[in-house]
Scaffold this active site. Structure first.
Site, mmCIF file in Angstrom:
data_model
loop_
_atom_site.group_PDB
_atom_site.id
_atom_site.type_symbol
_atom_site.label_atom_id
_atom_site.label_comp_id
_atom_site.label_asym_id
_atom_site.label_seq_id
_atom_site.Cartn_x
_atom_site.Cartn_y
_atom_site.Cartn_z
ATOM 1 N N GLU A 149 7.282 0.550 7.910
ATOM 2 C CA GLU A 149 8.126 -0.167 8.109
ATOM 3 C C GLU A 149 9.487 0.270 7.980
ATOM 4 O O GLU A 149 10.584 -0.974 7.979
ATOM 5 C CB GLU A 149 8.233 -0.818 6.173
ATOM 6 C CG GLU A 149 6.309 -1.874 6.378
ATOM 7 C CD GLU A 149 6.021 -2.868 7.852
ATOM 8 O OE1 GLU A 149 6.744 -2.698 8.285
ATOM 9 O OE2 GLU A 149 4.839 -2.374 8.001
ATOM 10 N N HIS A 161 3.172 5.828 0.957
ATOM 11 C CA HIS A 161 1.585 4.978 1.354
ATOM 12 C C HIS A 161 1.155 5.116 0.745
ATOM 13 O O HIS A 161 0.774 6.537 0.397
ATOM 14 C CB HIS A 161 2.087 5.490 2.681
ATOM 15 C CG HIS A 161 1.184 4.601 3.692
ATOM 16 N ND1 HIS A 161 -0.466 5.326 3.857
ATOM 17 C CD2 HIS A 161 1.822 4.051 4.200
ATOM 18 C CE1 HIS A 161 -0.766 3.858 4.938
ATOM 19 N NE2 HIS A 161 -0.036 2.735 5.041
HETATM 20 N N1 ACO Z 1 9.742 4.228 -4.487
HETATM 21 C C1 ACO Z 1 9.562 4.809 -5.311
HETATM 22 N N2 ACO Z 1 8.625 4.959 -5.915
HETATM 23 C C2 ACO Z 1 7.152 4.799 -5.273
HETATM 24 C C3 ACO Z 1 6.972 4.487 -4.239
HETATM 25 C C4 ACO Z 1 9.016 3.847 -3.482
HETATM 26 N N3 ACO Z 1 7.994 3.271 -2.514
HETATM 27 N N4 ACO Z 1 5.773 4.501 -3.628
HETATM 28 C C5 ACO Z 1 5.732 5.110 -4.819
HETATM 29 N N5 ACO Z 1 6.239 4.975 -5.562
HETATM 30 C C6 ACO Z 1 5.664 5.573 -7.158
HETATM 31 C C7 ACO Z 1 4.806 5.185 -8.366
HETATM 32 O O1 ACO Z 1 5.810 4.476 -8.552
HETATM 33 C C8 ACO Z 1 4.721 5.522 -8.171
HETATM 34 O O2 ACO Z 1 4.852 6.739 -9.660
HETATM 35 P P1 ACO Z 1 4.279 7.174 -10.972
HETATM 36 O O3 ACO Z 1 3.372 7.781 -10.611
HETATM 37 O O4 ACO Z 1 5.714 7.245 -11.872
HETATM 38 O O5 ACO Z 1 3.952 6.050 -11.697
HETATM 39 C C9 ACO Z 1 3.923 6.658 -8.160
HETATM 40 O O6 ACO Z 1 5.147 6.705 -6.599
HETATM 41 C C10 ACO Z 1 2.575 6.217 -6.996
HETATM 42 O O7 ACO Z 1 2.770 5.041 -6.333
HETATM 43 P P2 ACO Z 1 1.413 3.959 -6.148
HETATM 44 O O8 ACO Z 1 2.244 2.342 -6.543
HETATM 45 O O9 ACO Z 1 0.154 4.044 -6.740
HETATM 46 O O10 ACO Z 1 1.391 3.985 -4.660
HETATM 47 P P3 ACO Z 1 0.376 3.450 -3.862
HETATM 48 O O11 ACO Z 1 -0.431 4.405 -2.795
HETATM 49 O O12 ACO Z 1 -0.751 2.839 -4.778
HETATM 50 O O13 ACO Z 1 1.199 2.635 -3.253
HETATM 51 C C11 ACO Z 1 2.339 1.343 -1.210
HETATM 52 C C12 ACO Z 1 1.496 2.239 -2.020
HETATM 53 C C13 ACO Z 1 1.699 -0.191 -2.096
HETATM 54 C C14 ACO Z 1 2.776 1.562 -0.029
HETATM 55 C C15 ACO Z 1 4.011 1.998 -2.117
HETATM 56 O O14 ACO Z 1 4.208 3.436 -2.119
HETATM 57 C C16 ACO Z 1 4.920 0.582 -2.123
HETATM 58 O O15 ACO Z 1 5.080 0.173 -3.060
HETATM 59 N N6 ACO Z 1 5.741 1.060 -1.521
HETATM 60 C C17 ACO Z 1 7.057 0.216 -1.064
HETATM 61 C C18 ACO Z 1 7.074 -1.028 -0.689
HETATM 62 C C19 ACO Z 1 6.302 -0.603 1.192
HETATM 63 O O16 ACO Z 1 7.231 -0.063 2.022
HETATM 64 N N7 ACO Z 1 5.140 -0.932 1.460
HETATM 65 C C20 ACO Z 1 4.752 -1.262 2.926
HETATM 66 C C21 ACO Z 1 3.737 0.405 3.466
HETATM 67 S S1 ACO Z 1 3.394 0.070 4.867
HETATM 68 C C22 ACO Z 1 1.992 -0.959 5.691
HETATM 69 O O17 ACO Z 1 2.051 -1.979 4.886
HETATM 70 C C23 ACO Z 1 2.077 -1.156 6.472
#
Ligand code: ACO
Length: 364
Positions: free
Chosen positions: A307, A252
């Protein structure tokens, strides 16, 4: 200053909700979310978000009446929904249907009445469209049922049990509002141009549709289906992460600890536990995934988000996969409209800058 994805940037001051990402707390208008899910209805919490305070009995009765009175779709809207190609997904249908409400009635400046009307029709649009796709008789909304009961009634054709209503109502209250998320931001950006409430909500629905935002619960079901049995969890999760895939339902932007909404939903599911083993699989996957995420993505603090257990709730009430994000929309529209109202109260147009990183070419 450039911040990718506006990470960490405060884009507005708000009285609507507070998220403490370090402590894992979510507060609506001063009240902890756990207190609201335990003691209040969808209508009472919607009132709180729109008006800034909890309603008296008389006030909540009036809101219930107003939602009930506005549940029916106009013949024009029904015709429009019928004409849309059957291949169109439900979020696009919702976006198009809501957008078609853009008459003079919704012109600037936005009002709570407009918010109530739009909130009232979303479940009916979903149910009506579903009846067309399934070639079934449309179950008309009933005025004597609460917002959540009526939604379930229109979708299933029978009066839902208290347990089912309570599971969905908990989910809907938990997802009514969540600060400056991508869709609320879209709504506020549109409203900031002094466009109307309908346009702002149309923008928000388009934003909600993306898999990184509202589309995650169906991704969670796909993940759990792919894993199938607990013994496969380690292998499937590891392979996905090693291929650079993100695990749906984890991570998140704001919570760097457990998402309090995921905890409340898990508690609710444990209360209403059934013997189908699906919840056990979800809890096992959560444990394994957090362990592997810690190993392969150390320091990122990745836990289940709302989610993940939303998917379990939807599954426990037998909601079709295609209705997951639309159901999220049926609750989040309350938060969006509250943001639009707040934006309109003290408006400055959103206009950030882009930093040009291309070359300056010599010209002929
Ligand atoms: N699985 C694996 N790795 C992850 C995940 C995940 N679900 N989420 C973040 N990471 C990792 C990224 O790969 C990144 O790694 P790195 O440093 O090696 O590049 C690091 O964690 C930071 O990730 P970001 O994408 O920069 O984090 P951000 O805060 O931008 O993203 C988000 C948040 C979009 C929710 C992300 O965690 C994600 O895509 N999750 C999966 C989709 C999801 O569950 N969405 C629902 C969110 S809740 C809602 O909208 C109500």
């Amino acid at each position: 200053m450039f911040a990718e994805g506006l990470k960490g940037i405060v884009a507005a001051q708000t009285l609507i909700s507070h998220i403490d990402g370090k402590e894992g707390r979510l507060i609506y208008r001063g009240y902890e979310i756990g207190k609201l899910t335990r003691g209040y209805s969808f209508e009472e919490v919607a009132y709180l978000l729109w008006h800034g305070r909890l309603p008296s009995q008389d006030e909540v009765n009036k809101l219930e009446r107003k939602l009930n009175e506005n549940r029916c779709l106009t013949p024009y809207l029904m015709e429009l929904i019928k004409l849309l190609p059957k291949t169109m997904d439900m979020m696009s249908v919702l976006r198009t249907a809501i957008s078609s409400e853009g008459t003079l009635e919704y012109c600037w400046k936005p009002t709570i009445d407009q918010a109530v009307k739009l909130t009232a029709i979303v479940p009916t649009i979903i149910a009506y469209r579903q009846s067309i796709l399934k070639d079934q008789m449309f179950i008309e909304p009933r005025e004597d049922l609460s917002h959540v009961e009526n939604f379930l009634y229109m979708i299933t054709g029978s009066i839902p049990s208290k347990l089912v209503v309570s599971a969905l109502e908990t989910y809907m209250i938990l997802t009514l509002e969540h600060g400056m998320n991508a869709s609320a931001f879209s709504a506020r950006v549109t409203a900031s141009t002094e466009s109307d409430m309908v346009s702002a909500i149309t923008s928000a629905i388009g934003t909600m549709k993306g898999p990184l935002h509202g589309g995650a619960p169906s991704g969670v079901i796909q993940l759990l289906n792919e894993i199938g049995t607990p013994k496969n969890a380690d292998k499937v999760i590891r392979e996905k992460l090693l291929h650079g895939e993100k695990l749906m339902g984890f991570g998140h932007r704001v919570y760097k600890t457990h998402d309090p909404r995921a905890i409340s939903l898990k508690d609710k599911l444990l209360e209403a536990r059934e013997e189908d083993g699906w919840l056990d699989l979800a809890m096992h996957v959560e444990k394994v995934a957090i362990r592997i995420l810690n190993e392969l993505k150390p320091g990122r603090n990745l836990y289940t988000n709302v989610e993940f257990y939303a998917a379990a709730i939807m599954k426990s009430i037998n909601l079709d996969l295609e209705l997951f994000t639309p159901t999220f929309t049926a609750s989040r529209i309350v938060g969006w409209t509250a943001h639009v109202l707040e934006q309109a109260e003290n408006n400055t147009i959103f206009r950030p800058r882009a930093e040009y990183i291309g070359e300056i070419r010599g010209g002929v």
